[in-house]
Structures are given as C-alpha cells and as structure tokens.
Design an enzyme around this catalytic site. Sequence first.
Site, PDB file in Angstrom:
ATOM      1  N   LYS A  10       0.814  -1.222   0.000  1.00  0.00           N
ATOM      2  CA  LYS A  10       0.000   0.000   0.000  1.00  0.00           C
ATOM      3  C   LYS A  10       0.854   1.281   0.000  1.00  0.00           C
ATOM      4  CE  LYS A  10      -3.979  -2.195   2.232  1.00  0.00           C
ATOM      5  NZ  LYS A  10      -5.082  -1.977   3.222  1.00  0.00           N
ATOM      6  N   PHE A  58     -15.686   3.556   6.649  1.00  0.00           N
ATOM      7  CA  PHE A  58     -14.305   3.921   6.296  1.00  0.00           C
ATOM      8  C   PHE A  58     -14.031   3.884   4.797  1.00  0.00           C
ATOM      9  CE2 PHE A  58     -14.309  -0.637   7.474  1.00  0.00           C
ATOM     10  CZ  PHE A  58     -13.794  -1.214   6.315  1.00  0.00           C
ATOM     11  N   ARG A  86      -1.805 -14.395   4.408  1.00  0.00           N
ATOM     12  CA  ARG A  86      -2.560 -13.831   5.528  1.00  0.00           C
ATOM     13  C   ARG A  86      -1.772 -13.963   6.835  1.00  0.00           C
ATOM     14  NH1 ARG A  86      -6.920 -11.848   4.394  1.00  0.00           N
ATOM     15  NH2 ARG A  86      -7.420 -11.549   6.592  1.00  0.00           N
ATOM     16  N   THR A  92      -5.666  -6.873  10.717  1.00  0.00           N
ATOM     17  CA  THR A  92      -5.951  -5.596  10.046  1.00  0.00           C
ATOM     18  C   THR A  92      -5.406  -4.415  10.835  1.00  0.00           C
ATOM     19  OG1 THR A  92      -7.984  -6.528   9.132  1.00  0.00           O
ATOM     20  CG2 THR A  92      -7.789  -4.132   9.105  1.00  0.00           C
ATOM     21  N   ARG A 103       2.315  -6.326   9.355  1.00  0.00           N
ATOM     22  CA  ARG A 103       1.590  -5.183   9.908  1.00  0.00           C
ATOM     23  C   ARG A 103       2.112  -4.799  11.298  1.00  0.00           C
ATOM     24  NH1 ARG A 103      -4.361  -6.935   7.631  1.00  0.00           N
ATOM     25  NH2 ARG A 103      -4.375  -5.649   5.734  1.00  0.00           N
ATOM     26  N   ASN A 113      -2.113   0.351   6.684  1.00  0.00           N
ATOM     27  CA  ASN A 113      -1.648  -0.919   7.250  1.00  0.00           C
ATOM     28  C   ASN A 113      -0.767  -1.731   6.294  1.00  0.00           C
ATOM     29  OD1 ASN A 113      -3.671  -1.808   5.575  1.00  0.00           O
ATOM     30  ND2 ASN A 113      -4.833  -2.886   7.144  1.00  0.00           N
ATOM     31  N   HIS A 116      -2.253  -5.457   1.643  1.00  0.00           N
ATOM     32  CA  HIS A 116      -3.570  -6.073   1.496  1.00  0.00           C
ATOM     33  C   HIS A 116      -3.364  -7.515   1.048  1.00  0.00           C
ATOM     34  CE1 HIS A 116      -7.689  -6.870   0.191  1.00  0.00           C
ATOM     35  NE2 HIS A 116      -7.139  -7.423  -0.869  1.00  0.00           N
TER      36      HIS A 116
END
Length: 144
Positions: A10, A58, A86, A92, A103, A113, A116
């Site tokens: 991100k 959000f 994951r 998250t 993260r 964060n 994704h």
Amino acid sequence: AATRTFSIIKPDATRRNLTGAVTKMLEDAGLRVVASKRIHMTREQAEGFYAVHKERPFFNDLVEFMISGPVVVQVLEGENAMQRNRDIMGATNPANAEAGTIRKELAESIEANTVHARRDRRLMTDWRLRRASVEDAPAAALVA
Ligand code: CMP
C-alpha cells in the site's frame, strides 16, 4: 500443490521505501513473487477493488488513502499461498497483529496498514482463472 494469490503493497509502504522490506518478509514466509507491478490506482480502480466495503463508514477514506500514492500489486505463489500470505500479513489493526507479522513490524495504523491480502480462498486461488468472479475482475485487471 502451489497456488497463487494476489497482494498489494500500500501507499504508506511505498512512501517509506518499504517495498523491499515487505517483499523480503513475503519471500521469507515461503512466497515467490511471480508478478509485480508498481501502479498508481485510479479512483475507479480503488472503488472497484474495494466495492465489497462500499457501505462501510471507512470506505471513502480507504479509497483516498489507496490513491494517495503508488502501490505495488503482486501475484504470490507457494504452498497454501493465500493462507501463508494472511499469516505473514497479520491482523488488520497493527495494534492487534502478532509480533513478526508485516503489519506489526511495519504498519502505521488500521488504515495505513502496509499490505492487502485476499481473505476468501474461493476467489482467485489462481489469478489466471478464466472465469474470474466479479470481485476478482478488478484485482486481475490491476496486475495484467
Ligand atoms: P484491507 O485488508 O486492505 O481491507 C480493507 C481495508 O480497509 C483494510 O485493510 C484497512 O486498510 C482499511 N480500514 C480502515 N478502517 C478500517 C476498519 N475500521 N476496519 C477494517 N478495515 C479498515
């Protein structure tokens, strides 16, 4: 057998020059980067990609964040690729993420964060699946 999954580094990570650090953590977790592309998502792409969240409070902030800078879209390959992705990604909210996850180690906030990953293995287990679902089409288009 190896499967493939789709992942995004991100804007908070590209902004802080963490593309390499994130990729290293993915690779160390047993994932191979079989495709990678640095793009600046359009608003339409971000809205399409996160359409599943469009009723969430959000959503607008999420879209603004995702177009605030470049992202790196990647296809990752490995045993159990989606679950592996994951696991190394973490929760998250980085405050709730386990030590050693991307993260926990790198993310700034629940919004910024860092990465994704897909959460539904029925979707795009192999990103090349011809009959991509509606949800998969925006993801497949990003890395094409
Ligand atoms: P991601 O896994 O990309 O899926 C949706 C994103 O929305 C999530 O990571 C966060 O970056 C962002 N987000 C912002 N606020 C929230 C929230 N309260 N709950 C879940 N996701 C949030």
